[in-house]
Write a protein that holds these residues in place. Structure first.
Motif, PDB file in Angstrom:
ATOM      1  N   ALA A 184       0.758  -1.212   0.089  1.00  0.00           N
ATOM      2  CA  ALA A 184       0.011  -0.035  -0.186  1.00  0.00           C
ATOM      3  C   ALA A 184       0.781   1.265  -0.123  1.00  0.00           C
ATOM      4  O   ALA A 184       0.350   2.285  -0.363  1.00  0.00           O
ATOM      5  N   ALA A 185       2.053   1.056   0.459  1.00  0.00           N
ATOM      6  CA  ALA A 185       3.029   2.354   0.504  1.00  0.00           C
ATOM      7  C   ALA A 185       3.420   2.976  -0.919  1.00  0.00           C
ATOM      8  O   ALA A 185       3.520   1.965  -1.713  1.00  0.00           O
ATOM      9  N   PRO A 186       3.605   4.005  -1.017  1.00  0.00           N
ATOM     10  CA  PRO A 186       4.123   4.670  -2.245  1.00  0.00           C
ATOM     11  C   PRO A 186       5.628   3.911  -2.552  1.00  0.00           C
ATOM     12  O   PRO A 186       6.248   3.522  -1.693  1.00  0.00           O
ATOM     13  N   VAL A 187       5.671   3.981  -3.826  1.00  0.00           N
ATOM     14  CA  VAL A 187       7.254   3.369  -4.014  1.00  0.00           C
ATOM     15  C   VAL A 187       8.225   3.787  -3.248  1.00  0.00           C
ATOM     16  O   VAL A 187       9.134   2.872  -2.893  1.00  0.00           O
ATOM     17  N   ALA A 188       8.505   5.056  -3.102  1.00  0.00           N
ATOM     18  CA  ALA A 188       9.504   5.630  -2.735  1.00  0.00           C
ATOM     19  C   ALA A 188       9.431   5.332  -1.113  1.00  0.00           C
ATOM     20  O   ALA A 188      10.807   5.459  -0.446  1.00  0.00           O
ATOM     21  N   LEU A 219       3.859   9.389  -4.983  1.00  0.00           N
ATOM     22  CA  LEU A 219       3.508  10.584  -3.911  1.00  0.00           C
ATOM     23  C   LEU A 219       2.455  11.474  -4.482  1.00  0.00           C
ATOM     24  O   LEU A 219       2.098  11.565  -5.655  1.00  0.00           O
ATOM     25  N   LYS A 220       1.554  12.095  -3.438  1.00  0.00           N
ATOM     26  CA  LYS A 220       0.330  12.813  -3.706  1.00  0.00           C
ATOM     27  C   LYS A 220       0.590  14.288  -3.957  1.00  0.00           C
ATOM     28  O   LYS A 220      -0.203  15.026  -4.830  1.00  0.00           O
ATOM     29  N   ALA A 265       8.591  16.888  -0.328  1.00  0.00           N
ATOM     30  CA  ALA A 265       9.576  17.260   0.682  1.00  0.00           C
ATOM     31  C   ALA A 265      10.095  16.488   1.504  1.00  0.00           C
ATOM     32  O   ALA A 265      11.168  16.549   2.197  1.00  0.00           O
ATOM     33  N   ARG A 266       8.981  15.933   2.267  1.00  0.00           N
ATOM     34  CA  ARG A 266       9.201  14.919   3.410  1.00  0.00           C
ATOM     35  C   ARG A 266      10.185  13.744   2.864  1.00  0.00           C
ATOM     36  O   ARG A 266      10.971  13.358   3.604  1.00  0.00           O
TER      37      ARG A 266
END
Length: 766
Positions: free
Chosen positions: A684-688, A746-747, A753-754
């Protein structure tokens, strides 16, 4: 009565020295809070004999001595007349002997804050209302009772006690294990919980359902028998767990006497119903009890047996009741003495046969709600099978084996299944060349496929089953067993024979008009070409099968289909395609419980996780995969053993031997539910975000220009300022930002930035 004085309070306690209590934090906190409330005057600590009511009351008393002016503990078990409750309390309080008992008690208590603990009240209930009268005249009196029964007083606050917690992920955290180890040390001061005896200690605690008295009596048996032998003896705990401490009450010196004390408090009708409950193993529903007793009025009996602490109720699966195993064994003994025992067992077996045939399933596992129900009824199904075998009813046993097949397959219980099937085949009615023998042999072959080490016996099952199906003209049954035979050929290195057989099966199923099986055979042909290293042909067969699989909507087949495609992409080094297929497969697999699927899937996920840079997590996943295989008792094919060793070596080279071994041990201990939850989160997490910063540096997916843009945007520069610093247009900056957000899943710029800060991204220019 001996007294034990505590400074600051007048205390009469018969237990000056007690070892620290294990567990019971929740119950102690609840009871303590209740007794401090102005509106609570009576707390009943209720539970079956041997559950630890007295020990809890003792601990509670010691913790409350500073709160009361007078604390008195009264043992009521020796009393035989209910009318003696108040006289016993009067004697303990040293009330005036020449006054009426109630008046003397009221005068003695007066305005003082008094805690009265009445131990073992269950056999004196006809006069328990005397306590209500006493409470009405003593406004500052608090009473704690221990009882196996509900008191049925309006002032009563019932606090039922559960057994001690059983081992889960961490053995040392189990209260039952802690108690057994401490008790074992009183028998053998050198006893320690270690890796050699851990599984045996866990087994003792599970067999005895975490019942403190049973654990105490079992630990005492270590004087005479080693732990390994004790586990075997505990199959009949009532016979083994006797001869307890001579300074304990007689009813607590053996498990049989402890349960018998409660049984004697039942009415004859309640005793009869209690005995019938002994036919169930692992619990039952109200519908099951009604079917087995043939009575529609079981509700009142359930209430009475729960209130006597002989049954436990739970809201799981719409309501179930169960017995602690020592209590169930006592009930089963009473059932065996009953003239109605055969009728009860017959109705029990028929009920569970009917229930099993109502289940809804996918190809090789049950639908989720039915899987949960079958897990709860596992022991009852086995009891039914045992009855059919004992009564030489091979046809009914075959029906039950057929209904249990998706359950056994889904949970990886293939050796269990084969053992039961062999027993049915060996019965007098199972040996003739009948249609149900043909079915049973086919089921046995199907389960043998999953083991990976019994090819000769599997082929024997297949050949006899195929021959019988031909005799009876069952072309579909014959073809289905041939599918199992093809898998056995695969496993034993006869890939060409397996492929030829499947090509023949395509024609057979086409003639039979069974398009679902056509799709399955196409998938199976694809897996054969994977093993042969012909990946393009494998994908072609998978593509050909997919439309029919999607039309059928069988999530098990679709999940496996995606897994097999993921294997192709893993072996060809296409990580992105492998990730795409595995994510789809994992999402489909969330709707099923299938150990074979989970075993295959975890290995591929571990590979993908390693590719993302999380070697520690990948090692835990690989260890969990191996744990699943061992649970299924599945042999490892040489080709898969080689893959496992290569993956292990890759992880060792990243982590180092010590870190690898630590992660591997962690994977062995973690529950499957937790592993599945962690994999869900990873997908579920973004690739990064899938890799930890310490495990992964800058991903290669970003170009050097994109890294510069990300660093400056994260530093708070506007697009115009970034463009000026990099000598590019503002629109180009926006385009780079959009591309990076897409690549990293990322959205928005805040997440970007995070991410940049987490990964230490800095521009190549200043």
């Amino acid at each position: 009565m001996d007294s034990h004085e505590v400074p600051g309070a007048h205390v009469h306690l018969p237990f000056p020295f007690l070892p620290p209590i294990i567990g019971r934090d929740r119950e102690l906190a609840l009871a303590h809070a209740l007794l401090l409330r102005d509106d609570v005057h009576l707390v009943n600590l209720r539970g079956p004999g041997g559950i630890g009511k007295t020990r809890l009351a003792q601990e509670l008393t010691q913790r409350l001595v500073s709160t009361f002016d007078l604390v008195v503990f009264v043992e009521l078990a020796p009393l035989r007349e209910p009318t003696l409750i108040l006289p016993a309390i009067s004697s303990a309080l040293h009330a005036p002997p020449h006054r009426p008992v109630l008046e003397g008690l009221i005068e003695t208590i007066g305005e003082r804050r008094v805690l009265l603990v009445l131990d073992n009240l269950e056999h004196l209930l006809p006069h328990v209302q005397d306590l209500t009268t006493l409470l009405a005249h003593a406004p500052h009196l608090k009473i704690v009772t221990t009882s196996r029964r509900v008191l049925h007083l309006r002032s009563e606050h019932d606090l039922p006690l559960a057994p001690l917690s059983l081992p889960q992920d961490d053995t040392e955290q189990s209260e039952a294990v802690q108690l057994f180890v401490r008790l074992a040390k009183t028998v053998d001061p050198t006893f320690e919980l270690d890796d050699k005896n851990r599984a045996l200690v866990e087994r003792v605690c599970v067999l005895l359902d975490g019942m403190p008295l049973a654990l105490e009596l079992a630990a005492a048996r270590l004087r005479a028998v080693p732990l390994e032998e004790l586990v075997e003896w505990l199959g009949t705990p009532l016979e083994v767990l006797a001869d307890g401490p001579t300074d304990a009450p007689r009813r607590s010196r053996s498990l049989r006497d402890t349960v018998g004390w409660s049984y004697d408090l039942l009415t004859p009708n309640e005793q009869e119903m209690f005995a019938v409950c002994g036919v169930f193993v692992g619990g039952f529903t109200k519908a099951a009890l009604e079917a087995v007793t043939g009575r529609p009025d079981v509700r009142n009996f359930l209430i009475q047996l729960v209130e006597h602490s002989l049954l436990r109720s739970t809201t799981s699966l719409g309501g179930r009741w169960s017995m602690l195993e020592p209590i169930r064994e006592f009930a089963h003994e009473r059932l065996d003495e009953s003239p109605d025992v055969r009728n009860v067992r017959e109705r029990h077996a028929n009920y569970y046969l009917t229930l099993s045939e109502q289940a809804e399933s996918w190809t090789q596992t049950l639908k989720a709600e039915w899987m949960e129900r079958f897990k709860a009824e596992h022991a009852n199904f086995e009891g039914s099978l045992q009855w059919f075998i004992q009564e030489d009813r091979a046809e009914d046993a075959t029906r039950l084996c057929k209904a249990l097949r998706p359950y056994w397959l889904g949970r990886g219980l293939n050796r269990t299944a084969i053992a039961w099937i062999e027993r049915v085949l060996a019965t007098p009615s199972g040996r003739p060349r009948t249609t149900h023998r043909a079915e049973l042999l086919g089921f046995a072959a199907d389960h043998t496929v999953q083991l990976g080490d019994s090819y000769d016996s599997g082929e024997r099952y297949c050949h006899e089953s195929i021959e019988l199906h031909r005799e009876y003209g069952n072309a579909l049954g014959e073809a289905n067993v041939m599918c199992s035979l093809a898998w056995l050929y695969d496993g034993s290195g006869k890939g060409d024979a397996a492929r030829d057989l499947r090509l023949d099966l395509l024609n057979r199923y086409e003639v039979l008009g069974d398009q679902a099986q056509v799709a399955m055979v196409l998938c199976n042909l694809g897996t054969g070409f994977i093993d042969a290293g012909k990946y393009d042909r494998a994908l072609a067969y998978f593509d050909q099968a997919l439309p029919e699989l999607e039309r059928l909507g069988d999530v098990t087949n679709l999940a496996f289909h995606a897994v097999f495609r993921a294997v192709v992409f893993k072996r060809t080094g296409n990580v992105d395609a492998c990730l795409h297929e595995m994510k789809r497969s994992w999402q489909l697999g969330a709707a099923i419980e299938d150990r074979a699927f989970l075993w295959r899937a975890l290995g591929i996920v571990a590979y993908l996780v390693r590719q993302s840079g999380q070697a520690d997590f990948a090692t835990r996943l690989l260890s969990a995969q191996e744990h699943v295989r061992l649970q299924m008792q599945r042999a490892m094919l040489p080709s898969r053993q080689k893959e496992l060793e290569e993956e292990q070596q890759a992880l060792r080279s990243i982590l180092g031997q010590a870190a690898f071994e630590k992660a591997w041990r962690a994977g062995e201990k973690i529950s499957l539910a937790k592993i599945q939850s962690q994999v869900d989160a990873w997908f579920a997490a973004p690739v990064a975000m899938r890799a930890k910063p310490e495990d992964q540096g800058m991903p290669d997916v970003l170009t050097s220009r994109e890294r510069d843009v990300v660093a400056l945007v994260a530093a708070g520069f506007s697009d115009k300022q970034v463009a000026s610093k990099l000598g590019i247009r503002g629109g180009t900056v926006s385009k780079h930002v959009g591309n990076v957000l897409g690549k990293l899943e990322l959205k928005n710029r805040t997440e970007l930035a995070r991410w940049a800060m987490t990964h230490g991204v800095s521009p190549s220019i200043t």
